[in-house]
Write an enzyme that holds these catalytic residues in place. Structure first.
Site, PDB file in Angstrom:
ATOM      1  N   CYS A  52       0.485   7.531   6.123  1.00  0.00           N
ATOM      2  CA  CYS A  52      -0.116   8.854   6.021  1.00  0.00           C
ATOM      3  C   CYS A  52      -0.888   8.977   4.712  1.00  0.00           C
ATOM      4  O   CYS A  52      -0.398   8.632   3.649  1.00  0.00           O
ATOM      5  CB  CYS A  52       0.887  10.002   6.110  1.00  0.00           C
ATOM      6  SG  CYS A  52       1.742  10.065   7.671  1.00  0.00           S
ATOM      7  N   ARG A  88      -3.822   3.909   5.146  1.00  0.00           N
ATOM      8  CA  ARG A  88      -2.448   4.414   5.102  1.00  0.00           C
ATOM      9  C   ARG A  88      -1.966   4.935   6.452  1.00  0.00           C
ATOM     10  O   ARG A  88      -0.784   5.272   6.611  1.00  0.00           O
ATOM     11  CB  ARG A  88      -2.341   5.549   4.082  1.00  0.00           C
ATOM     12  CG  ARG A  88      -2.751   5.156   2.693  1.00  0.00           C
ATOM     13  CD  ARG A  88      -2.531   6.294   1.737  1.00  0.00           C
ATOM     14  NE  ARG A  88      -1.133   6.641   1.666  1.00  0.00           N
ATOM     15  CZ  ARG A  88      -0.242   6.043   0.912  1.00  0.00           C
ATOM     16  NH1 ARG A  88      -0.617   5.058   0.147  1.00  0.00           N
ATOM     17  NH2 ARG A  88       1.017   6.420   0.909  1.00  0.00           N
ATOM     18  N   TRP A 118       0.164   8.543  10.343  1.00  0.00           N
ATOM     19  CA  TRP A 118       0.797   7.385  10.964  1.00  0.00           C
ATOM     20  C   TRP A 118       2.086   7.950  11.559  1.00  0.00           C
ATOM     21  O   TRP A 118       3.015   8.288  10.835  1.00  0.00           O
ATOM     22  CB  TRP A 118       1.105   6.308   9.926  1.00  0.00           C
ATOM     23  CG  TRP A 118       1.606   5.022  10.517  1.00  0.00           C
ATOM     24  CD1 TRP A 118       0.854   3.997  11.014  1.00  0.00           C
ATOM     25  CD2 TRP A 118       2.974   4.610  10.666  1.00  0.00           C
ATOM     26  NE1 TRP A 118       1.666   2.987  11.457  1.00  0.00           N
ATOM     27  CE2 TRP A 118       2.961   3.337  11.261  1.00  0.00           C
ATOM     28  CE3 TRP A 118       4.202   5.216  10.365  1.00  0.00           C
ATOM     29  CZ2 TRP A 118       4.143   2.639  11.548  1.00  0.00           C
ATOM     30  CZ3 TRP A 118       5.368   4.515  10.650  1.00  0.00           C
ATOM     31  CH2 TRP A 118       5.321   3.241  11.240  1.00  0.00           C
ATOM     32  N   ASN A 142       3.521  13.417   3.811  1.00  0.00           N
ATOM     33  CA  ASN A 142       3.693  11.975   4.017  1.00  0.00           C
ATOM     34  C   ASN A 142       5.161  11.684   3.770  1.00  0.00           C
ATOM     35  O   ASN A 142       5.703  12.087   2.737  1.00  0.00           O
ATOM     36  CB  ASN A 142       2.793  11.234   3.003  1.00  0.00           C
ATOM     37  CG  ASN A 142       3.083   9.757   2.946  1.00  0.00           C
ATOM     38  OD1 ASN A 142       3.574   9.174   3.899  1.00  0.00           O
ATOM     39  ND2 ASN A 142       2.782   9.145   1.819  1.00  0.00           N
ATOM     40  N   GLY A 143       5.839  11.020   4.719  1.00  0.00           N
ATOM     41  CA  GLY A 143       7.268  10.725   4.535  1.00  0.00           C
ATOM     42  C   GLY A 143       8.078  11.239   5.710  1.00  0.00           C
ATOM     43  O   GLY A 143       7.533  11.512   6.782  1.00  0.00           O
ATOM     44  N   GLU A 196       5.026 -16.182   7.293  1.00  0.00           N
ATOM     45  CA  GLU A 196       3.916 -15.322   6.869  1.00  0.00           C
ATOM     46  C   GLU A 196       2.680 -15.564   7.747  1.00  0.00           C
ATOM     47  O   GLU A 196       1.971 -14.621   8.109  1.00  0.00           O
ATOM     48  CB  GLU A 196       3.606 -15.584   5.380  1.00  0.00           C
ATOM     49  CG  GLU A 196       2.291 -15.034   4.857  1.00  0.00           C
ATOM     50  CD  GLU A 196       2.063 -13.550   5.097  1.00  0.00           C
ATOM     51  OE1 GLU A 196       3.015 -12.833   5.431  1.00  0.00           O
ATOM     52  OE2 GLU A 196       0.897 -13.117   4.984  1.00  0.00           O
ATOM     53  N   LYS A 247       0.543 -12.786   9.879  1.00  0.00           N
ATOM     54  CA  LYS A 247      -0.922 -12.614   9.792  1.00  0.00           C
ATOM     55  C   LYS A 247      -1.529 -12.616  11.187  1.00  0.00           C
ATOM     56  O   LYS A 247      -2.332 -11.765  11.530  1.00  0.00           O
ATOM     57  CB  LYS A 247      -1.504 -13.763   8.988  1.00  0.00           C
ATOM     58  CG  LYS A 247      -2.217 -13.668   7.730  1.00  0.00           C
ATOM     59  CD  LYS A 247      -2.303 -12.491   6.846  1.00  0.00           C
ATOM     60  CE  LYS A 247      -1.310 -11.433   6.839  1.00  0.00           C
ATOM     61  NZ  LYS A 247      -0.604 -10.901   5.853  1.00  0.00           N
ATOM     62  N   GLU A 297      -0.419  -9.468  13.248  1.00  0.00           N
ATOM     63  CA  GLU A 297      -0.986  -8.211  12.756  1.00  0.00           C
ATOM     64  C   GLU A 297      -2.396  -7.957  13.263  1.00  0.00           C
ATOM     65  O   GLU A 297      -2.711  -6.851  13.682  1.00  0.00           O
ATOM     66  CB  GLU A 297      -1.055  -8.237  11.212  1.00  0.00           C
ATOM     67  CG  GLU A 297       0.213  -7.857  10.518  1.00  0.00           C
ATOM     68  CD  GLU A 297       0.070  -7.930   9.003  1.00  0.00           C
ATOM     69  OE1 GLU A 297       0.465  -6.982   8.331  1.00  0.00           O
ATOM     70  OE2 GLU A 297      -0.438  -8.948   8.479  1.00  0.00           O
ATOM     71  N   HIS A 335      16.448 -26.942  18.171  1.00  0.00           N
ATOM     72  CA  HIS A 335      17.633 -26.137  18.476  1.00  0.00           C
ATOM     73  C   HIS A 335      17.305 -24.912  19.325  1.00  0.00           C
ATOM     74  O   HIS A 335      18.108 -23.974  19.391  1.00  0.00           O
ATOM     75  CB  HIS A 335      18.316 -25.722  17.168  1.00  0.00           C
ATOM     76  CG  HIS A 335      18.744 -26.878  16.339  1.00  0.00           C
ATOM     77  ND1 HIS A 335      19.746 -27.736  16.740  1.00  0.00           N
ATOM     78  CD2 HIS A 335      18.271 -27.373  15.169  1.00  0.00           C
ATOM     79  CE1 HIS A 335      19.893 -28.686  15.830  1.00  0.00           C
ATOM     80  NE2 HIS A 335      19.000 -28.497  14.871  1.00  0.00           N
ATOM     81  N   LYS A 353      -0.806   0.275   5.794  1.00  0.00           N
ATOM     82  CA  LYS A 353      -0.730  -0.626   4.642  1.00  0.00           C
ATOM     83  C   LYS A 353       0.441  -0.304   3.734  1.00  0.00           C
ATOM     84  O   LYS A 353       1.130  -1.176   3.236  1.00  0.00           O
ATOM     85  CB  LYS A 353      -2.034  -0.538   3.846  1.00  0.00           C
ATOM     86  CG  LYS A 353      -2.046  -1.411   2.610  1.00  0.00           C
ATOM     87  CD  LYS A 353      -3.205  -2.340   2.627  1.00  0.00           C
ATOM     88  CE  LYS A 353      -3.106  -3.440   1.610  1.00  0.00           C
ATOM     89  NZ  LYS A 353      -2.610  -4.687   2.185  1.00  0.00           N
TER      90      LYS A 353
HETATM   91  C1  G6P Z   1       3.330  -3.103   5.244  1.00  0.00           C
HETATM   92  C2  G6P Z   1       2.002  -3.828   5.220  1.00  0.00           C
HETATM   93  C3  G6P Z   1       2.224  -5.286   4.877  1.00  0.00           C
HETATM   94  C4  G6P Z   1       2.998  -5.413   3.578  1.00  0.00           C
HETATM   95  C5  G6P Z   1       4.301  -4.615   3.599  1.00  0.00           C
HETATM   96  C6  G6P Z   1       4.929  -4.532   2.216  1.00  0.00           C
HETATM   97  O1  G6P Z   1       4.086  -3.545   6.321  1.00  0.00           O
HETATM   98  O2  G6P Z   1       1.350  -3.700   6.466  1.00  0.00           O
HETATM   99  O3  G6P Z   1       0.982  -5.933   4.755  1.00  0.00           O
HETATM  100  O4  G6P Z   1       3.293  -6.751   3.340  1.00  0.00           O
HETATM  101  O5  G6P Z   1       4.039  -3.280   4.016  1.00  0.00           O
HETATM  102  O6  G6P Z   1       4.069  -3.831   1.369  1.00  0.00           O
HETATM  103  P1  G6P Z   1       4.043  -3.961  -0.190  1.00  0.00           P
HETATM  104  O7  G6P Z   1       3.000  -2.959  -0.611  1.00  0.00           O
HETATM  105  O8  G6P Z   1       5.414  -3.585  -0.674  1.00  0.00           O
HETATM  106  O9  G6P Z   1       3.679  -5.334  -0.548  1.00  0.00           O
END
Ligand code: G6P
Length: 592
Positions: A2, A28, A74, A100-101, A470, A474, A477, A493, A587
């Site tokens: 948000c 956001r 969001w 927001n929250g 990771e 990627k 996402e 396994h 984000k």
């Molecule tokens: C969200 C974002 C990710 C990020 C994660 C942690 O899920 O979409 O890209 O890695 O938050 O965020 P931070 O700001 O703590 O690295």
């Protein structure tokens, strides 16, 4: 999670201004948006489902106003509908609020308000607070009503509130970011979840802290501690971000811009004040136990960190995701060090881990991109990664900068920080050579080949195992392809049952002591029909497709993730997804 942006001042185009500024915070949250502004004696609200980035404020026939607030959502409580979009009105449309929250106890408050005759138009927790403030305002001033209401709510929040007949804007925060921009004109203020909203207007900021309330009115701004009701003085800080670094420039998307910026961002991370590295290395040496904590991509970086320390400095580091940290609280004490890794410095689960550790007396260090973020401000020692604004939801340049810092720390704990620095400088220069259009075109060939597949897998060993995890994030996402990462040795396994003819499997290979074994794992996959995409310094017989990376030893996690970032980006574009704003994601995740 948000975006909030509000304006109070003399400019008459406040509704346009907040809409345009909010577009910079769309990362956001972007399922719906809304605006509220004062017009004559009324408050006008306009809300829509969809992305604010697609809106031209001029098409909206907005009236003039010098006080306005805007919000991009969001969804947490209640689906993505116009009714659930913010701002929310109170019972008699006197109070209007953006948030927001999450208010955790909103249901009890709602029940009570329903008994008092309130009717609700949305399923959100936010609307409940607007009603609660109005209920209090029947007997108390607007300012007192907000202060009383925020004392009653539980959870994490950032709010901005206006009242119909008051020349005031009130903001409060607990756990979610809220930053005040001090405008160039006398009595002009901006309130936002993040600085890019008002960066084109001012670089003077005041950070609101938890349990603080800010009241803007009469061309003045005052701050209060919500627990004691006392007025507090706040410092104005000048930040050195420039507007260009927060814009796309010649690139089609922020994601590819940020991937390409890794040519420079790594150097900025490495060549920073060595004192920060020394201090954290010393804290790790002195601690009885050290925990690396992060969420999402930062969580995978934390896990790589544990491998780097095991290998380079022969030191055991515990790695925990922020959301799981509470399970370890019995092991945390004054001799513990918590190292929080976070791009935004605002992630709720990481913040909560920090709070738990602080309560137990642990020392807190953090590795963050957003300096002055909540995590940074509450840490004993901070290492800024200096990657500049990262706006694409999928983290890229922040990831490699965090990895660089952890590598430096691991070498520093082994007494060889200079060796680590030289290795990283060499790595950065090889990445500079690697990141050219020909390289991206080569990766595009494989993206074009696999763009319609349903599932793909990534394997790695050692420090490249968390990089496989990771890599999967990627790909998930932005391409929305089902992708999973595994430790190479774990394949047999279970996961190997998923391999059939032409299933793409990315093997992350480094020229280290895991090389032979990961290549054997790739052979096992190939024997079951898998199509092997090798990310490796040398071409190997088992590869069906080879993506070359420099041979860099201990910094292989940094070079191995970059081609996967490019692949994920290209898959997103080929599949017509928006790589900067992937569906369902945000984000900065400021809810638990
Ligand atoms: C969200 C974002 C990710 C990020 C994660 C942690 O899920 O979409 O890209 O890695 O938050 O965020 P931070 O700001 O703590 O690295």
């Amino acid at each position: 999670m948000c975006g909030i942006f509000a304006y109070y001042g003399e400019k008459k185009n406040a509704p346009h201004l907040v809409i345009e500024g909010l577009k910079n915070l769309e990362y956001r949250g972007y399922d719906s948006w809304g605006i509220a502004y004062k017009n004559g004696g009324d408050i006008i609200v306009h809300k829509e489902v969809g992305k604010i980035g697609d809106i031209n404020a001029k098409d909206l026939a907005l009236g003039e106003s010098s006080v306005a607030m805007a919000h991009s959502r969001w969804a947490t409580h209640g689906g993505v509908t116009k009714a659930n979009a913010h701002p929310h009105f109170s019972e008699h449309n006197e109070i209007v609020l953006i948030h927001n929250g999450i208010f955790e106890n909103y249901q009890e408050i709602k029940k009570d308000l329903i008994k008092k005759g309130h009717k609700f138009l949305s399923q959100t927790d936010t609307e409940v607070l607007a009603h609660l403030i109005e209920q209090h305002s029947r007997k108390h001033s607007f300012e007192e009503s907000v202060k009383m209401a925020v004392k009653e709510i539980e959870g994490r929040y950032a709010i901005v509130v206006m009242k119909k007949d008051e020349d005031k804007v009130i903001a409060a925060r607990k756990g979610s970011p809220l930053i005040i921009g001090v405008g160039k004109e006398h009595g002009e203020y901006f309130i936002a979840s993040d600085i890019p909203a008002f960066l084109a207007q001012t670089n003077k900021v005041i950070y609101l802290d938890d349990n603080q309330i800010c009241v803007i009115g009469n061309k003045k701004i005052n701050f209060y501690d919500n627990a004691t009701n006392e007025e507090i003085k706040k410092r104005i800080i000048e930040i050195d971000w420039d507007v260009e670094s927060a814009e796309k420039g010649e690139f089609a998307h922020f994601m590819i811009k940020e991937i390409m910026e890794q040519k420079d961002t790594l150097n900025r991370a490495i060549n920073q004040d060595p004192k920060n590295i020394e201090l954290v290395a010393k804290a790790i040496e002195e601690a009885e136990s050290t925990y690396f904590v992060g969420c999402g991509t930062a969580g995978k970086v934390a896990m790589v960190g544990a491998y780097l320390f095991a290998k380079i400095s022969k030191k055991q580091i515990h790695f925990v995701f922020g959301s799981e940290f509470q399970n370890y609280k019995d092991f945390i004490n004054k001799k513990t060090l918590l190292v929080c890794i976070s791009q935004s410095g605002e992630t709720a689960d990481t913040l909560e881990a920090m709070e738990i550790a602080k309560e137990k007396g642990a020392k807190i260090a953090s590795i963050v991109n957003v300096e002055n973020s909540s995590i940074a401000r509450h840490s004993d020692i901070v290492i800024p990664i200096k990657a500049g604004p990262e706006k694409a939801v999928a983290s890229t340049k922040a990831t490699t900068s965090q990895l660089a810092i952890l590598t430096l720390l691991a070498y520093a704990c082994d007494g060889g920080v200079e060796i680590g620095k030289q290795l990283l400088i060499r790595t950065a220069s090889q990445i500079n050579d690697m990141l050219n259009p020909r390289y991206a075109d080569h990766i595009k060939k494989i993206a074009t080949k696999i763009k319609d597949i349903e599932s793909m897998y990534i394997i790695g060993r050692g420090a490249n195992f968390p990089i496989a995890l990771e890599a999967a994030i990627k790909l998930q996402e932005v391409s929305y392809i089902h992708a999973e990462g595994f430790a190479g040795g774990e394949l047999k396994h279970g996961p190997i049952a998923l391999i059939s003819k032409n299933t793409p499997v990315i093997a992350l290979v480094a020229n280290d002591d895991c090389r032979k074994e990961i290549l054997s794992n790739a052979q096992e996959v190939k024997a079951r029909g898998g199509y092997i995409i090798g990310v490796a310094p040398t071409n190997e017989e088992v590869f069906d497709f080879w993506i070359r990376v420099p041979d860099v030893g201990a910094t292989s996690p940094i070079v191995n993730i970059i081609p996967v970032q490019i692949l994920a980006y290209q898959l997103a574009v080929l599949r017509q997804n928006d790589p900067d704003k992937p569906r369902n994601l945000a984000k900065s995740v400021t809810v638990k």
